[in-house]
Structure formats: structure tokens, C-alpha cells
Design an enzyme around this catalytic site. Sequence first.
Site, PDB file in Angstrom:
ATOM      1  N   LYS A 104     -10.411  12.204   8.795  1.00  0.00           N
ATOM      2  CA  LYS A 104      -9.933  11.749  10.111  1.00  0.00           C
ATOM      3  C   LYS A 104      -9.918  12.919  11.083  1.00  0.00           C
ATOM      4  O   LYS A 104      -9.789  14.069  10.658  1.00  0.00           O
ATOM      5  CB  LYS A 104      -8.489  11.244   9.978  1.00  0.00           C
ATOM      6  CG  LYS A 104      -8.334   9.890   9.314  1.00  0.00           C
ATOM      7  CD  LYS A 104      -6.855   9.501   9.273  1.00  0.00           C
ATOM      8  CE  LYS A 104      -6.641   8.177   8.578  1.00  0.00           C
ATOM      9  NZ  LYS A 104      -7.224   7.029   9.286  1.00  0.00           N
TER      10      LYS A 104
ATOM     11  N   GLU B  75      -9.427   3.325   2.410  1.00  0.00           N
ATOM     12  CA  GLU B  75      -8.946   3.472   1.032  1.00  0.00           C
ATOM     13  C   GLU B  75      -7.853   2.477   0.673  1.00  0.00           C
ATOM     14  O   GLU B  75      -7.662   2.171  -0.508  1.00  0.00           O
ATOM     15  CB  GLU B  75      -8.436   4.904   0.811  1.00  0.00           C
ATOM     16  CG  GLU B  75      -6.996   5.174   1.283  1.00  0.00           C
ATOM     17  CD  GLU B  75      -6.763   4.973   2.768  1.00  0.00           C
ATOM     18  OE1 GLU B  75      -7.741   5.056   3.543  1.00  0.00           O
ATOM     19  OE2 GLU B  75      -5.616   4.725   3.172  1.00  0.00           O
TER      20      GLU B  75
ATOM     21  N   ASP C 148     -12.238   6.561   4.184  1.00  0.00           N
ATOM     22  CA  ASP C 148     -11.011   6.342   4.953  1.00  0.00           C
ATOM     23  C   ASP C 148     -10.547   4.880   4.871  1.00  0.00           C
ATOM     24  O   ASP C 148      -9.435   4.563   5.264  1.00  0.00           O
ATOM     25  CB  ASP C 148     -11.236   6.760   6.412  1.00  0.00           C
ATOM     26  CG  ASP C 148      -9.931   6.939   7.175  1.00  0.00           C
ATOM     27  OD1 ASP C 148      -8.863   6.955   6.522  1.00  0.00           O
ATOM     28  OD2 ASP C 148      -9.993   7.061   8.408  1.00  0.00           O
TER      29      ASP C 148
ATOM     30  N   ASP D 237      -2.770   9.966   4.114  1.00  0.00           N
ATOM     31  CA  ASP D 237      -4.154   9.531   4.305  1.00  0.00           C
ATOM     32  C   ASP D 237      -4.884  10.474   5.256  1.00  0.00           C
ATOM     33  O   ASP D 237      -4.756  10.381   6.464  1.00  0.00           O
ATOM     34  CB  ASP D 237      -4.178   8.094   4.872  1.00  0.00           C
ATOM     35  CG  ASP D 237      -5.599   7.574   5.044  1.00  0.00           C
ATOM     36  OD1 ASP D 237      -6.545   8.212   4.533  1.00  0.00           O
ATOM     37  OD2 ASP D 237      -5.767   6.519   5.698  1.00  0.00           O
TER      38      ASP D 237
ATOM     39  N   ASP E   8       1.527   6.131   5.729  1.00  0.00           N
ATOM     40  CA  ASP E   8       0.550   5.181   5.178  1.00  0.00           C
ATOM     41  C   ASP E   8       1.026   4.553   3.860  1.00  0.00           C
ATOM     42  O   ASP E   8       0.314   3.758   3.245  1.00  0.00           O
ATOM     43  CB  ASP E   8      -0.794   5.895   4.991  1.00  0.00           C
ATOM     44  CG  ASP E   8      -1.975   4.958   5.181  1.00  0.00           C
ATOM     45  OD1 ASP E   8      -1.789   3.889   5.798  1.00  0.00           O
ATOM     46  OD2 ASP E   8      -3.072   5.293   4.701  1.00  0.00           O
TER      47      ASP E   8
ATOM     48  N   ARG F 169      -7.571  -0.726   1.117  1.00  0.00           N
ATOM     49  CA  ARG F 169      -8.091  -1.936   0.473  1.00  0.00           C
ATOM     50  C   ARG F 169      -8.553  -1.648  -0.962  1.00  0.00           C
ATOM     51  O   ARG F 169      -8.497  -2.519  -1.822  1.00  0.00           O
ATOM     52  CB  ARG F 169      -9.223  -2.535   1.331  1.00  0.00           C
ATOM     53  CG  ARG F 169     -10.395  -1.638   1.545  1.00  0.00           C
ATOM     54  CD  ARG F 169     -11.261  -2.059   2.735  1.00  0.00           C
ATOM     55  NE  ARG F 169     -10.682  -1.624   4.000  1.00  0.00           N
ATOM     56  CZ  ARG F 169     -11.211  -1.874   5.197  1.00  0.00           C
ATOM     57  NH1 ARG F 169     -12.325  -2.571   5.304  1.00  0.00           N
ATOM     58  NH2 ARG F 169     -10.624  -1.444   6.290  1.00  0.00           N
TER      59      ARG F 169
ATOM     60  N   LYS G  39       0.827  -1.210   0.000  1.00  0.00           N
ATOM     61  CA  LYS G  39       0.000   0.000   0.000  1.00  0.00           C
ATOM     62  C   LYS G  39       0.862   1.260   0.000  1.00  0.00           C
ATOM     63  O   LYS G  39       1.701   1.448   0.876  1.00  0.00           O
ATOM     64  CB  LYS G  39      -0.901  -0.018   1.244  1.00  0.00           C
ATOM     65  CG  LYS G  39      -1.654   1.287   1.530  1.00  0.00           C
ATOM     66  CD  LYS G  39      -2.589   1.150   2.741  1.00  0.00           C
ATOM     67  CE  LYS G  39      -3.219   2.480   3.137  1.00  0.00           C
ATOM     68  NZ  LYS G  39      -4.094   2.373   4.332  1.00  0.00           N
TER      69      LYS G  39
HETATM   70  N1  BES Z   1      -4.317   4.140   7.144  1.00  0.00           N
HETATM   71  C1  BES Z   1      -5.438   3.787   7.932  1.00  0.00           C
HETATM   72  C2  BES Z   1      -5.124   2.745   8.987  1.00  0.00           C
HETATM   73  C3  BES Z   1      -4.307   3.220  10.135  1.00  0.00           C
HETATM   74  C4  BES Z   1      -4.916   3.820  11.222  1.00  0.00           C
HETATM   75  C5  BES Z   1      -2.959   3.007  10.146  1.00  0.00           C
HETATM   76  C6  BES Z   1      -4.151   4.221  12.293  1.00  0.00           C
HETATM   77  C7  BES Z   1      -2.201   3.416  11.212  1.00  0.00           C
HETATM   78  C8  BES Z   1      -2.804   4.018  12.293  1.00  0.00           C
HETATM   79  C9  BES Z   1      -6.555   3.224   7.048  1.00  0.00           C
HETATM   80  O1  BES Z   1      -6.630   3.730   5.775  1.00  0.00           O
HETATM   81  C10 BES Z   1      -7.821   3.550   7.753  1.00  0.00           C
HETATM   82  O2  BES Z   1      -8.098   4.696   7.917  1.00  0.00           O
HETATM   83  N2  BES Z   1      -8.543   2.528   8.173  1.00  0.00           N
HETATM   84  C11 BES Z   1      -9.752   2.708   8.890  1.00  0.00           C
HETATM   85  C12 BES Z   1     -10.748   1.698   8.377  1.00  0.00           C
HETATM   86  C13 BES Z   1     -12.151   1.947   8.842  1.00  0.00           C
HETATM   87  C14 BES Z   1     -12.701   3.193   8.222  1.00  0.00           C
HETATM   88  C15 BES Z   1     -12.984   0.741   8.476  1.00  0.00           C
HETATM   89  C16 BES Z   1      -9.486   2.485  10.367  1.00  0.00           C
HETATM   90  O3  BES Z   1      -8.713   1.593  10.706  1.00  0.00           O
HETATM   91  O4  BES Z   1     -10.012   3.226  11.169  1.00  0.00           O
HETATM   92 ZN    ZN Z   2      -4.787   4.428   5.006  1.00  0.00          ZN
HETATM   93 ZN    ZN Z   3      -7.711   5.560   5.674  1.00  0.00          ZN
END
Ligand code: BES
Ligand code: ZN
Ligand code: ZN
Length: 497
Positions: free
Chosen positions: A278, A350, A348, A271, A289, A352, A266
Site C-alpha cells: 500500500k 487478503e 492486498d 495490513d 484491519d 477474502r 477478519k
Molecule cells: N483492508 C483493506 C481494505 C480497506 C481499505 C479498509 C481502506 C479500510 C480502508 C483490504 O485488505 C484491501 O486492501 N482491499 C483492497 C482490495 C483491492 C486490492 C481489490 C482495496 O480495497 O483497495
Molecule cells: Zn485488509
Molecule cells: Zn489489503
Amino acid sequence: MEFKGISDSFEKLEVDALAIAVFKDEKANEGILQKLDSATGGMVTSVLEADEIKGKDGETAFLHIVGRDGLKANRVLLVGVGTRDDYTAARQFQLGGTAARTLRNKGMKRIAIIPRSESEAETAAATVVQGAVYGVFEPDKYRTAEKEKRELESVVVVIEGADNSSLNRGVERGRIVGESMNFTRELANEPGGHLTPTGMADRAREIASAFGLEVDVLDRQRMEQEGMGSLLSVARGSDEPPALIVLKYNPPDPGDSGKLLAFVGKGITFDSGGISLKPGENMELMKYDMTGGATVLGAMRALAQLKPPIPVLGVVPCAENLPSGKATKPGDVVRAMTGKTIEVINTDAEGRLILADAIAYAKKLGATRILDMATLTGAVSIALGDVNTAVLGTDQEFIDEVITAGAEVGEKFWQLPLDKEYSKQIKSDIADIKNVGGRKAGTITAAAFLKEFADEVSWAHLDIAGTAWGDEAKPYRAKGPTGVAVRTLIRLVERAS
Ligand code: BES
Ligand code: ZN
Ligand code: ZN
């Protein structure tokens, strides 16, 4: 920094300091520690008896040895490495890191390390050198004041009686792997404004031409031709164009096994969450990210130099996830390269979305085994903290290989289940699937989403969100990007060779 392996006795070495592993509760009454004790006129025993250091993991004691005839070096660093039974690759790596970092910080220039490992000399030397290269890394590129100016000039690994050529082969391998881990860490540390998807592609081209890899970068137009609507939907909100980096390592003597291992990472260079923005607190960390992508680039950089006998593909989808008038909105439906339609519930989620098309593209390029890696979910930190990286997938043998490769180099992976029942959580009311599966089992439902695109191919996935960033400094490394999984990827290729 120069590296060398030496199989002679350590007493005559012309270095500023000598670092040696000390096991938990040991006395300097046998082997090489006893030899060092006599060479220093009993100073090791006196320090150990004074309980200044008990050999616990991470402890150190620094001794000034002046006017002793038995030893050329006039500094000694005792480094605790825990119990002898548990003297794993992880501990040996940390020994290298702690020794190099501590002695560098004390202004030493030329150092020697005695690992006292029972592994083969080549492996032990490689591990300690990796640790040393890793240990001196500082994420201070943008600092102008108080920048770390001290630098080691040379590191010698002493394994008495070892075969010199295998020892030095190990040293060279360790240097390559350590430098590639630092390459990954340096990229992970770059702010989003400095390292864009285009910048990632430039870095990929640089390593391709420096070390000899095939490279291809798909721009937006080619992504459109391939029908990568899922990847493109993430890039919509940003003025920075996306990039899909493809690197290929071809071995000197390519057989025709028909097998092709692919690493997919990725590469979200920032992000913000997109329209599903966020919260502001800690958002700056979302520059990392793209660590999955940087991990793939780091591993490919090392493989190009180590030249294993099997081909390896590296695929890194890069985009910036930002809100704007053009951004994808929650509720939008996008069509992935495979033709599957996805309801984007949360912009968010994104990672996947970009991986879905990158995995499909890796398959199109002939990948028969795919390992993807991503800072994919916050949920993985809740489940496993910063100790274990989550591994999930559809091919148990492949997952076991990853876990074993990790254990061999000193990295921990913990498998989470991926039963088909979890896939119910990503059913959409209006499209084939949706991109979030609710609050429960967030790391698993993210993997269940990717599984839809890996489909029949042998596939495993690493969620490195919890392990790719170290919130605190350790004796063997700076705070910040950890370079997790780079070593494991390289080991995985070596094992498959
Ligand atoms: N890049 C984030 C995941 C992340 C969060 C990495 C905190 C490191 C620290 C990812 O893109 C994301 O935002 N995932 C969301 C998914 C949710 C919306 C289902 C998450 O984990 O909150
Ligand atoms: Zn992310
Ligand atoms: Zn995200």
C-alpha cells in the site's frame, strides 16, 4: 463506574448533574420537562426561550442551578435529541453518550439521565446505559501526558413510574453490551506491533475463561492439516504466526435444533498490502484491519454474559499481511480448504483469502447460518461513506434480519446487490477464481468471492471498512474505533432466540 435505574421522581436525587433529553422546538410546558422547569424556578424555559438550545440533535446546554429548593442536583444538562417522532434507538444511545461524555468532561462524578423514551423501560435503560459506557471511552492507552483522568463514578437512569426490576435488568444489559463494544474498540485501536495474531488469540482465551466460552485456537500446523492454503498464503510474509480462533457459546439449556449461527470476522492485525504494498500515507490506520475479528470477540464476550438460549459460534482468522522474501507473490496460485484454487492477483486483497478458509471451517463445525464481517474494501467507503454498513449475501431473509436487528439497536445497514453476473469479474485464466475483480463494484466482487466459499449455506456479509473508524469526534464518542455492529450481532441472536 456504577449504574442504577430509578423509577422515583428525580427531584430528590443526590447527584452532581442531571441530564435530560429535549426535543426539537419544544417548550417546557408539559410532562417531565415542565416538572424540571418548576423545580428549577423556570430556568429551562428561560434557556429555551433564549434560543440557546433548539433541541436539535447533538446540541447541549449546561445550567448551573444554585440555591433552588425544588432540586437536589445543582447542575442540569439539556441534550437535544431531534424530533419526538424520530426518537429512535440511535438517538437514545447518543443521548446516553453525550450526557456521560459532556458531564465527565466537566468534572462531574455522579450523574443521572432522564431519557424520556416511549420504549419499554428495559430497552430504553439498556440503550441509554450502552451509550453512556460507550461515551466515556478514550483511546488514550498509550498517552502519558494529558491522559483523560476524569471519571464518572455513577450513572443513574431515571424512568419515572417504571417497573424497578425490568428497569435494572435493562441497566445491567446495557452495561454488558456497552463494555463489550469498548472491548472491541480497544482491540481495534491497538497498533499492529502490540496486537499480533497470537495476541488476539490470548485475548480470546481471556474472555473465554472470564465469562465461560469454549475456545480452540488452530496454529499453523493444524491449518496445514485442514488444508487452509488460502489463509496460510496471507501469513507467509510475516514472522508472526497466524492463528484461527474458535469460540463457542453454549446456552445453559442446549436444545437440539441442529441450527448453529456463526459469526466470522477478519483478523488482519496489520495490513501493509504485502508484496502489492500500500502507499505510505495513512498506512498506520491498517492496524484496524482486525476490527471484524474484534467485533466477533466483543459480541461473544457479551453473549457469554447475557446467556441467550441458542448456541453461537465465533470464528476469527488472524494473520499479519507483510512483504518479505517468503511472501506470496502476485500471480501465485493457492488452494483453499474447500479445494478451490485461487489466483492471487493482488496480495492486498487478503481479507477474502483468510475469510474463505474461516467460512469453510465454520461450516465444518456445523454452522447453518453464517454472518461474516470485515474491513474488506476501500470501495465501500466510496459507495456508502461512514453512514451505512454494506450488507450482502445469499439469504434474503437473513439479510433482512440483520437490517431489522440493526434498526432496532440504532445501526444502519444498506444492502448491495450480489447478482451472479458479478462473479464473471473474478474468473481466472489459470485457476478456479482470482482474488480481485477489477475496478468496478469492488465491494460486490469481494462478496462474490466469499460467496464461492459460503456456497449453499445461509450466508450474509458485512463490509465495515467505512463505518468501523470515526475520523472525527462526536459529542457522544471519541475519534477512532466505533465498535460498529457489535450491538447488532447481539440483537440478532436475541431475535433468533
Ligand atoms: N483492508 C483493506 C481494505 C480497506 C481499505 C479498509 C481502506 C479500510 C480502508 C483490504 O485488505 C484491501 O486492501 N482491499 C483492497 C482490495 C483491492 C486490492 C481489490 C482495496 O480495497 O483497495
Ligand atoms: Zn485488509
Ligand atoms: Zn489489503
